[in-house]
Motif scaffolding. Structure first.
Motif, mmCIF file in Angstrom:
data_model
loop_
_atom_site.group_PDB
_atom_site.id
_atom_site.type_symbol
_atom_site.label_atom_id
_atom_site.label_comp_id
_atom_site.label_asym_id
_atom_site.label_seq_id
_atom_site.Cartn_x
_atom_site.Cartn_y
_atom_site.Cartn_z
ATOM 1 N N GLU A 1 0.902 -1.037 -0.126
ATOM 2 C CA GLU A 1 0.215 -0.065 -0.057
ATOM 3 C C GLU A 1 0.875 1.329 0.050
ATOM 4 O O GLU A 1 0.447 2.306 -0.589
ATOM 5 C CB GLU A 1 -0.994 -0.117 1.278
ATOM 6 C CG GLU A 1 -1.967 1.216 1.049
ATOM 7 C CD GLU A 1 -2.856 1.322 -0.032
ATOM 8 O OE1 GLU A 1 -3.464 2.485 -0.273
ATOM 9 O OE2 GLU A 1 -2.999 0.211 -0.596
ATOM 10 N N ARG B 1 0.686 4.399 -2.611
ATOM 11 C CA ARG B 1 0.546 5.586 -2.331
ATOM 12 C C ARG B 1 1.500 6.706 -2.565
ATOM 13 O O ARG B 1 1.405 7.752 -3.050
ATOM 14 C CB ARG B 1 0.082 5.716 -0.830
ATOM 15 C CG ARG B 1 -0.972 5.093 -0.383
ATOM 16 C CD ARG B 1 -1.130 5.368 1.241
ATOM 17 N NE ARG B 1 -2.233 4.582 1.799
ATOM 18 C CZ ARG B 1 -2.919 4.835 2.857
ATOM 19 N NH1 ARG B 1 -2.209 5.548 3.886
ATOM 20 N NH2 ARG B 1 -3.782 3.972 3.167
ATOM 21 N N GLU C 1 1.056 7.591 -6.302
ATOM 22 C CA GLU C 1 -0.137 8.305 -6.451
ATOM 23 C C GLU C 1 0.459 9.819 -6.115
ATOM 24 O O GLU C 1 0.125 10.795 -6.911
ATOM 25 C CB GLU C 1 -1.160 7.758 -5.852
ATOM 26 C CG GLU C 1 -2.656 8.694 -5.933
ATOM 27 C CD GLU C 1 -3.670 8.140 -5.218
ATOM 28 O OE1 GLU C 1 -4.842 8.602 -5.460
ATOM 29 O OE2 GLU C 1 -3.529 6.958 -4.544
ATOM 30 N N GLU C 2 1.224 9.782 -5.224
ATOM 31 C CA GLU C 2 1.655 11.110 -4.665
ATOM 32 C C GLU C 2 2.480 11.856 -5.803
ATOM 33 O O GLU C 2 2.469 12.960 -6.208
ATOM 34 C CB GLU C 2 2.542 11.053 -3.459
ATOM 35 C CG GLU C 2 3.092 12.437 -2.981
ATOM 36 C CD GLU C 2 3.425 12.433 -1.451
ATOM 37 O OE1 GLU C 2 4.443 12.977 -1.176
ATOM 38 O OE2 GLU C 2 3.140 11.531 -0.798
ATOM 39 N N LYS D 1 -2.304 -0.426 -8.829
ATOM 40 C CA LYS D 1 -3.813 -0.114 -8.185
ATOM 41 C C LYS D 1 -4.723 -1.257 -8.479
ATOM 42 O O LYS D 1 -5.739 -1.795 -7.867
ATOM 43 C CB LYS D 1 -4.179 1.075 -9.045
ATOM 44 C CG LYS D 1 -5.307 1.652 -8.338
ATOM 45 C CD LYS D 1 -5.344 2.351 -6.948
ATOM 46 C CE LYS D 1 -6.222 3.118 -6.218
ATOM 47 N NZ LYS D 1 -6.133 3.569 -5.011
#
Length: 227
Positions: free
Chosen positions: A85, A89, A92-93, A114
């Protein structure tokens, strides 16, 4: 494992050569920390990868599937899921800080992380601002192994509510083949035309599988001009 030369121990190898020098089993062994009687952490990690057939399948396993294996408990499953996870993340950042055109590899890695390993189909919308930075990755629809019902009206409504300036959509093929079907091509054309009515360009439609990736944009099947 403590009897091995230090450079061959996963943690020491990582410190000396960097994480990229470790294979999947060695990286996994660092999370496992210890093996079981008669088996090192690396050997246990190799057994896990063999049992599930691939790293994506291992990462997608349920707690029940993992805890059936000797030496594996819910805490091990939790550690692996938490690490995975964090990777998602982090990707995505990066997309929220940089234009998607400056990091196409990051887009691909993020989408594969994802939804590439999911056993069911999902449909994602990447809402982008005027600088093509990620506003939000939204899962809009979820379906069975072979079909996802996608409603263009919902996609337009969600994009407008986020004041999106552009959109990338993506879905996964649990079958493993990322090539678009005729229905995928029809959906892409329909969405592109619908979004044009509200001046939101559809930049790409990506299809993801555990080990494959298809981009309508890269294949020259849509217009990426945001102007």
């Amino acid at each position: 494992m403590t009897e091995w030369p230090k450079i061959e121990q996963p943690r020491e190898k990582l410190r000396a050569l960097g994480a990229a020098a470790l294979n999947d089993a060695e990286l996994l062994a660092i999370f496992l920390r210890v093996g079981v009687k008669g088996k090192s952490a690396v050997a246990l990690a190799q057994d896990l990868l063999h049992h599930f057939g691939s790293l994506p399948r291992l990462l997608a396993c349920t707690p029940e599937e993992l805890t059936r294996i000797h030496g594996m408990g819910i805490s091990k499953w939790s550690q692996i899921q938490a690490a995975y996870e964090l990777v998602k993340r982090s990707l995505e950042e990066k997309l929220s800080e940089n234009s998607i055109f400056s990091s196409p590899r990051c887009v691909r890695e993020f989408l594969q992380a994802k939804c590439g390993k999911l056993p069911h189909e999902v449909f994602l919308c990447l809402h982008l601002d005027s600088r093509l930075h990620l506003i939000e990755c939204q899962e809009l629809f979820r379906g069975s192994l072979t079909h996802t019902a996608v409603y263009p009206r919902e996609i337009l409504k969600e994009a407008l509510s986020r004041n999106a300036s552009a959109l990338i959509v993506a879905h996964n093929h649990p079958s493993g083949n990322p090539l678009p079907s005729e229905a995928d091509q029809e959906l892409t054309n329909m969405l592109s035309k619908a979004l044009q009515l509200v001046d939101i360009p559809l930049l790409d439609h990506c299809i993801v599988s555990g080990s494959g990736f298809f981009s309508f944009s890269d294949a020259g099947l849509m217009n990426n001009d945001i102007n």
